[in-house]
Design an enzyme around this catalytic site. Structure first.
Site, PDB file in Angstrom:
ATOM      1  N   CYS A 167     -69.203 -30.045 -66.228  1.00 42.30           N
ATOM      2  CA  CYS A 167     -68.915 -29.301 -66.887  1.00 42.30           C
ATOM      3  C   CYS A 167     -70.095 -29.853 -67.878  1.00 42.30           C
ATOM      4  O   CYS A 167     -70.383 -30.932 -68.813  1.00 42.30           O
ATOM      5  CB  CYS A 167     -67.449 -29.547 -67.401  1.00 42.30           C
ATOM      6  SG  CYS A 167     -66.878 -28.157 -68.575  1.00 42.30           S
ATOM      7  N   ASP A 204     -54.985 -31.042 -67.084  1.00 42.56           N
ATOM      8  CA  ASP A 204     -56.112 -31.900 -67.629  1.00 42.56           C
ATOM      9  C   ASP A 204     -55.422 -32.473 -68.718  1.00 42.56           C
ATOM     10  O   ASP A 204     -53.809 -32.695 -68.201  1.00 42.56           O
ATOM     11  CB  ASP A 204     -56.734 -30.780 -68.953  1.00 42.56           C
ATOM     12  CG  ASP A 204     -57.815 -32.341 -69.225  1.00 42.56           C
ATOM     13  OD1 ASP A 204     -58.315 -33.444 -69.311  1.00 42.56           O
ATOM     14  OD2 ASP A 204     -58.693 -31.617 -69.887  1.00 42.56           O
TER      15      ASP A 204
END
Length: 204
Positions: free
Chosen positions: A7, A123
């Site tokens: 990412c 996360d």
């Protein structure tokens, strides 16, 4: 074997690394972040990206009309939401939808029950931040809750800890950004090592 997402790509060099190393997904950040890029920048990068690699757009509390526009012009495959977006706001997109959840303790996993989406991105909870913290949460808590969900594991992954993460969480996707960077930029050797460790773990 889980799929791999790199990412926060921002440069042509990052695209070249991806084309060489062949992760399954790459992510482009359209939300406020040190890795944020404009739509115009994303289009130029995506034009150079191997078509076999899926494109993920990362958003935080965006106007949904803007998401639709960006998804179309950037030909995104996956929309990844990191804010307080409600289920009804994000279920009608033709693209696959991933919703991020910030994990602090076992109770944090209850958030997942309010959503039916293509992927549940886990996360680390850090007060005042929506993601991209580079910190890992406790993988020993709540992994049993995730057994029947499509889990994208993020938060503090690196070549050094990825094997432990795979053993404890057994995710469908692993998502790394700062863990494969040097001085804030993607590092070819770190990406290579990360991908090799994931694939070797399941070959052994």
């Amino acid at each position: 074997m889980p799929r791999i997402k790199i990412c926060g790509l921002t440069r042509e060099e990052d695209i070249a690394y991806a084309n060489d190393l062949k992760p399954d997904y790459v992510g482009f950040v359209f939300a406020p972040s040190k890795r944020q890029i404009t739509v115009e920048e994303a289009i130029k990068l995506i034009e150079k990206l191997d078509e076999a690699i899926k494109r993920v757009g990362v958003f935080v509390n965006p106007p949904m009309g803007e998401v639709k526009r960006i998804a179309e012009v950037c030909k995104l495959d996956v929309l990844q939401f990191h804010g307080e977006e409600k289920l009804q706001e994000i279920i009608d997109f033709p693209q696959e939808v991933w919703k991020s959840f910030r994990i602090k303790d076992r109770e944090s996993y209850r958030q997942l029950e309010a959503y039916t989406v293509g992927g549940y991105l886990l996360d680390t909870y850090v007060k005042g931040q929506q993601g991209g913290t580079g910190k890992a949460f406790d993988w020993n808590i709540g992994s049993d809750i995730c057994k029947n969900k499509y889990i994208i594991l993020a938060g503090g992954l690196s070549p050094e800890n990825i094997e432990e993460a795979l053993e404890k969480m057994n995710p469908q996707v692993v998502d790394v950004s700062s863990g494969v960077e040097t001085d804030g930029y993607k590092d070819f050797e770190k990406i290579k090592k990360f991908i090799e460790k994931v694939r070797r773990y399941y070959d052994s």
